[in-house]
Design an enzyme around this catalytic site. Sequence first.
Site, PDB file in Angstrom:
ATOM      1  N   ARG A  42       0.812  -1.195   0.000  1.00 33.36           N
ATOM      2  CA  ARG A  42       0.000   0.000   0.000  1.00 33.36           C
ATOM      3  C   ARG A  42       0.858   1.263   0.000  1.00 33.36           C
ATOM      4  O   ARG A  42       0.380   2.348  -0.270  1.00 33.36           O
ATOM      5  CB  ARG A  42      -0.888   0.037   1.265  1.00 33.36           C
ATOM      6  CG  ARG A  42      -1.809  -1.171   1.400  1.00 33.36           C
ATOM      7  CD  ARG A  42      -2.681  -0.968   2.676  1.00 33.36           C
ATOM      8  NE  ARG A  42      -3.702  -1.972   2.805  1.00 33.36           N
ATOM      9  CZ  ARG A  42      -3.555  -3.073   3.551  1.00 33.36           C
ATOM     10  NH1 ARG A  42      -2.447  -3.267   4.251  1.00 33.36           N
ATOM     11  NH2 ARG A  42      -4.520  -3.957   3.616  1.00 33.36           N
ATOM     12  N   GLY A  43       2.125   1.099   0.372  1.00 35.18           N
ATOM     13  CA  GLY A  43       2.983   2.248   0.668  1.00 35.18           C
ATOM     14  C   GLY A  43       3.169   3.256  -0.443  1.00 35.18           C
ATOM     15  O   GLY A  43       3.272   4.455  -0.194  1.00 35.18           O
ATOM     16  N   GLU A  56       7.541   2.291  -6.255  1.00 38.62           N
ATOM     17  CA  GLU A  56       7.645   1.753  -4.898  1.00 38.62           C
ATOM     18  C   GLU A  56       7.981   2.884  -3.927  1.00 38.62           C
ATOM     19  O   GLU A  56       8.554   3.909  -4.321  1.00 38.62           O
ATOM     20  CB  GLU A  56       8.722   0.651  -4.909  1.00 38.62           C
ATOM     21  CG  GLU A  56       9.118   0.063  -3.576  1.00 38.62           C
ATOM     22  CD  GLU A  56       8.022  -0.693  -2.847  1.00 38.62           C
ATOM     23  OE1 GLU A  56       6.931  -0.131  -2.653  1.00 38.62           O
ATOM     24  OE2 GLU A  56       8.278  -1.838  -2.428  1.00 38.62           O
ATOM     25  N   ASP A  57       7.602   2.706  -2.660  1.00 41.84           N
ATOM     26  CA  ASP A  57       7.868   3.755  -1.675  1.00 41.84           C
ATOM     27  C   ASP A  57       9.328   3.822  -1.246  1.00 41.84           C
ATOM     28  O   ASP A  57       9.931   4.886  -1.190  1.00 41.84           O
ATOM     29  CB  ASP A  57       6.943   3.605  -0.444  1.00 41.84           C
ATOM     30  CG  ASP A  57       6.946   2.207   0.160  1.00 41.84           C
ATOM     31  OD1 ASP A  57       7.729   1.347  -0.285  1.00 41.84           O
ATOM     32  OD2 ASP A  57       6.154   1.969   1.090  1.00 41.84           O
ATOM     33  N   ASP A 103      14.912  -1.027   0.826  1.00 44.04           N
ATOM     34  CA  ASP A 103      15.645  -1.295   2.060  1.00 44.04           C
ATOM     35  C   ASP A 103      16.667  -2.394   1.748  1.00 44.04           C
ATOM     36  O   ASP A 103      17.756  -2.113   1.260  1.00 44.04           O
ATOM     37  CB  ASP A 103      14.610  -1.693   3.117  1.00 44.04           C
ATOM     38  CG  ASP A 103      15.170  -1.831   4.502  1.00 44.04           C
ATOM     39  OD1 ASP A 103      16.134  -1.131   4.833  1.00 44.04           O
ATOM     40  OD2 ASP A 103      14.637  -2.647   5.284  1.00 44.04           O
ATOM     41  N   LYS A 142      17.446   3.297   1.126  1.00 44.22           N
ATOM     42  CA  LYS A 142      18.380   3.158   2.246  1.00 44.22           C
ATOM     43  C   LYS A 142      19.527   2.250   1.797  1.00 44.22           C
ATOM     44  O   LYS A 142      19.517   1.045   2.096  1.00 44.22           O
ATOM     45  CB  LYS A 142      17.672   2.532   3.459  1.00 44.22           C
ATOM     46  CG  LYS A 142      16.596   3.403   4.062  1.00 44.22           C
ATOM     47  CD  LYS A 142      16.175   2.907   5.434  1.00 44.22           C
ATOM     48  CE  LYS A 142      14.991   2.005   5.382  1.00 44.22           C
ATOM     49  NZ  LYS A 142      14.357   1.758   6.704  1.00 44.22           N
ATOM     50  N   PHE A 171      14.139   4.132  10.466  1.00 40.19           N
ATOM     51  CA  PHE A 171      12.804   3.677  10.099  1.00 40.19           C
ATOM     52  C   PHE A 171      11.905   4.893   9.973  1.00 40.19           C
ATOM     53  O   PHE A 171      11.709   5.637  10.925  1.00 40.19           O
ATOM     54  CB  PHE A 171      12.232   2.678  11.110  1.00 40.19           C
ATOM     55  CG  PHE A 171      11.066   1.937  10.525  1.00 40.19           C
ATOM     56  CD1 PHE A 171      11.270   0.813   9.745  1.00 40.19           C
ATOM     57  CD2 PHE A 171       9.768   2.401  10.696  1.00 40.19           C
ATOM     58  CE1 PHE A 171      10.203   0.149   9.154  1.00 40.19           C
ATOM     59  CE2 PHE A 171       8.694   1.746  10.108  1.00 40.19           C
ATOM     60  CZ  PHE A 171       8.918   0.621   9.338  1.00 40.19           C
ATOM     61  N   VAL A 172      11.398   5.099   8.767  1.00 41.55           N
ATOM     62  CA  VAL A 172      10.628   6.312   8.495  1.00 41.55           C
ATOM     63  C   VAL A 172       9.162   6.001   8.206  1.00 41.55           C
ATOM     64  O   VAL A 172       8.828   4.903   7.753  1.00 41.55           O
ATOM     65  CB  VAL A 172      11.246   7.112   7.312  1.00 41.55           C
ATOM     66  CG1 VAL A 172      12.585   7.708   7.725  1.00 41.55           C
ATOM     67  CG2 VAL A 172      11.397   6.246   6.072  1.00 41.55           C
ATOM     68  N   ASP A 176       4.237   3.243   6.376  1.00 46.27           N
ATOM     69  CA  ASP A 176       3.593   2.943   7.655  1.00 46.27           C
ATOM     70  C   ASP A 176       4.527   2.273   8.640  1.00 46.27           C
ATOM     71  O   ASP A 176       5.610   1.806   8.295  1.00 46.27           O
ATOM     72  CB  ASP A 176       2.414   1.991   7.413  1.00 46.27           C
ATOM     73  CG  ASP A 176       2.891   0.578   7.085  1.00 46.27           C
ATOM     74  OD1 ASP A 176       3.742   0.444   6.174  1.00 46.27           O
ATOM     75  OD2 ASP A 176       2.451  -0.377   7.734  1.00 46.27           O
ATOM     76  N   ARG A 191       0.458   6.563   7.689  1.00 48.86           N
ATOM     77  CA  ARG A 191       0.525   6.755   6.232  1.00 48.86           C
ATOM     78  C   ARG A 191       0.038   8.143   5.820  1.00 48.86           C
ATOM     79  O   ARG A 191       0.369   8.629   4.752  1.00 48.86           O
ATOM     80  CB  ARG A 191      -0.344   5.709   5.519  1.00 48.86           C
ATOM     81  CG  ARG A 191       0.137   4.277   5.659  1.00 48.86           C
ATOM     82  CD  ARG A 191      -0.620   3.393   4.687  1.00 48.86           C
ATOM     83  NE  ARG A 191      -0.520   1.975   4.993  1.00 48.86           N
ATOM     84  CZ  ARG A 191       0.461   1.185   4.590  1.00 48.86           C
ATOM     85  NH1 ARG A 191       1.452   1.669   3.879  1.00 48.86           N
ATOM     86  NH2 ARG A 191       0.468  -0.096   4.892  1.00 48.86           N
TER      87      ARG A 191
END
Length: 175
Positions: free
Chosen positions: A44-45, A98-99, A102, A130, A152-153, A159, A165
């Site tokens: 969902r990001g 994509e958000d 990582d 990242k 962690f953001v 989220d 969100r």
Amino acid sequence: MYFPNEVERVLITEEQIKERVKQLGEMLTKEYDGKNPLFLCVLRGANVFLSDLIRNVECPLEIDFIRVHSYVGTSSSGEVKIEGNFPDVSGRDVLIVEDIIDTARTLSKLKELLLSKEPKSLKTAVLLDKPSRRVVKGFKADFTGYEIEDLFVVGYGLDCDMKFRNLPYIGVLKG
Ligand code: IMP
Ligand code: MG
């Protein structure tokens, strides 16, 4: 400004995001001029990023959505699950939206699966990256908003256990 207790500080402001998304939109306008690409949003990001991004791209395009699960809480489960059917990408110019990258397990796995359906081209656009957290070595998106440290953001679609969100900025959670 909405600032929940759990948020320690703002990392990237609403104005900064707006400016960078505009720049990314201009790059994508050049990349996909005359091509009618399919922008494939990873739910969902990336939903918020996609919504702003497409309004900065000045050429015909289509959108679709895919759901992927790779995370529980704030630590990687190390597992990537893809739900439902893939849209028909064969012969299309596809951009995965994509958000955040990582470990890069999610995007590398998605790319592999989509490539097996023979799109005409396959590129990736991410708001955040990242690089210090990479497990899939050397993996890089074609279009990146911001490289950030190992934090962690949340916010702007991202989220923590489904919360935060709706923040208009990228925030860092309290440790
Ligand atoms: P990767 O497969 O390790 O690259 O993880 C990518 C996915 O993990 C992203 O699509 C996010 O859903 C989630 N993720 C990674 N880092 C963060 C973060 O800092 N905040 C929120 N979600 C994150
Ligand atoms: Mg995600």
